[in-house]
Design a protein around this motif. Sequence first.
Motif, short mmCIF file in Angstrom:
data_model
loop_
_atom_site.label_atom_id
_atom_site.label_comp_id
_atom_site.label_asym_id
_atom_site.label_seq_id
_atom_site.Cartn_x
_atom_site.Cartn_y
_atom_site.Cartn_z
N THR A 106 -69.66 25.32 3.80
CA THR A 106 -68.36 24.67 3.88
C THR A 106 -68.59 23.27 4.47
N TRP A 107 -67.53 22.55 4.78
CA TRP A 107 -67.70 21.19 5.29
C TRP A 107 -67.94 21.26 6.79
N ASP A 108 -69.21 21.36 7.12
CA ASP A 108 -69.60 21.65 8.50
C ASP A 108 -69.25 20.59 9.51
N THR A 109 -69.07 19.35 9.05
CA THR A 109 -68.80 18.29 10.03
C THR A 109 -67.32 18.26 10.44
N LEU A 110 -66.51 19.04 9.75
CA LEU A 110 -65.09 19.11 10.12
C LEU A 110 -64.88 20.20 11.16
N THR A 111 -63.79 20.08 11.91
CA THR A 111 -63.41 21.19 12.79
C THR A 111 -62.70 22.22 11.92
N ALA A 112 -62.60 23.43 12.47
CA ALA A 112 -61.93 24.50 11.70
C ALA A 112 -60.50 24.09 11.36
N LEU A 113 -59.84 23.44 12.32
CA LEU A 113 -58.45 23.04 12.10
C LEU A 113 -58.35 21.98 11.00
N GLU A 114 -59.26 21.01 11.03
CA GLU A 114 -59.25 19.96 10.01
C GLU A 114 -59.48 20.56 8.62
N LEU A 115 -60.42 21.49 8.57
CA LEU A 115 -60.75 22.12 7.29
C LEU A 115 -59.56 22.89 6.72
N VAL A 116 -58.99 23.74 7.56
CA VAL A 116 -57.89 24.59 7.08
C VAL A 116 -56.65 23.73 6.78
#
Lengths: 232, 305
Positions: free
Chosen positions: B85-95
Amino acid sequence: MISTIARLTLKRLIRGQAMWVALGIAILPVIVAIVLRQAVHDRVERLAFTLELYVVEMFVLSVVPALFVASSIGEEIEDKTITYLWSRPLSRWHVIAGKLLALAPIAMGVTLVGWLLSIQVASDALAPAWTIVGIAAAALAISMVAAGIATLAPKHGMALTIIYMLLFDVPIGEIPASLQVLSITHQARLLAGISAHGVYDMTDRIAPAITMAVLAGVWLALGLWKIRRTEA
Amino acid sequence: MSVVVADHCSKWYGHVLGVSDVTWTLKGGIVGLLGPNGAGKSTLIKMMSGLLRPSRGSLTVFGKNPFDDVEVRRRIGYAPEHEKTWDTLTALELVEAMAKLAGVANARKAATSALEQMGMTEAMNRRVKGFSKGMRQRTKLATAIAHDPEFLLLDEPLTGVDPMARIDIVEQIRKLGEAGKTIIVSSHVLYEIEALTSDIVVIYRGQVLAEGNVYEIRKLIDQHPHRIRVECDQPRVVAAALASADHIARLVFERGAVLIETRDPDRCYDQLAAAVLDGGVAVSSLSSPDNNLGAVFDYLTGDRR
């Protein structure tokens, strides 16, 4: 949708390493300009070296858009993170458009920074306006080429874009034959008005601009055609 | 209206068969999609989520082709099998980004709620890069549910998850089912699916072999001798104690172990316990190869091999 993908792409770019690598490559013309300044003391004489600086800039143009656009699209498809995007209610071309919206201006900005600084260092003057237009247009066109190639061959998108630029586009642009019309970097040079004798006023800037747009458009169209059929 | 209708649906990857001539209808509820690795589960799920299109036949979700119809994908939530997944994002940013792309007006609120639901309240502002496998699974599930879809496709959501997280995730999926969502959960482990639902579809080599109640599948197993593998220091002592029992079909000696085939598992386990105690046998491992889905496939596909 496109703006969301663009923001997502930008966020990832800023937190990744590609930006630093690109900035490192973009300062190559500046380094050449510094060397030139040390070697040639006459300012007017140094102005004639604009073409030499443009040759270095062609290398930057060949690498930087590929580094941003081709790697972003290629990795997305290869790593299968594209499944997150394609399973959403958006058309597939939105992904490419979003990536270009975010990355093409960055590629333009990074290449231009290198160009402006190199001209400034070499000649103690601002880069002529049309050279800025020519290089910005080339960065945009090559970003579109990179998007097309990365969609057609995601696994080696970045490498193939650089190879295409360095082994096809740049060399044929230097051949004094009708084939050079197929070179984006050649068209960019015509648009910028850069010659062996410095920068001159072109009378026809429409033709190179249109040719460049067509060349980039063909690659992008190929990419969009492919992505409609690509499965994840 | 049926949620999924597959009509003679096949998918090939070049010469490799993904799914073969599947005709199947899904009305609703939680359904377990069972099959060993490479059986075609992910291919079927990807076709339902619009990532792949059938090579032959048709597959519709809510009456639409999800590969071509953009709007129907708004009603689908998909959590892929892969971890990337997009590892450089936080979980919140991703979702949040995924919710935005699904057209959710207040994406931040929806993402926060989805992550909280998946037990990620503490970690939602951390980058995905440092997440454990269980946290990644929870984040993936949050991306799938953030836009409140009617139909969830969860590809191996319990793989690599620790037991505590597994219980929690199973509970969350059950709650989503109780809330009226139609959910497909794929797995190659029978007990994972049994914890979630009794409705299963067994897929093997790209074909739907059986569908229905998991207990009916279990009955198929019970019609065959049940295998128990006992790893111990004295396998011959164990075998001798059980050899004369009428329910024993076969005893096979392996290195440091004995494999017992019985027609009456309950009686066998009782006698086995007595034999171990009486003989002073040190048992290092007791397992039943039949407790995995492979045995079901063996039984169901016995005459196809």
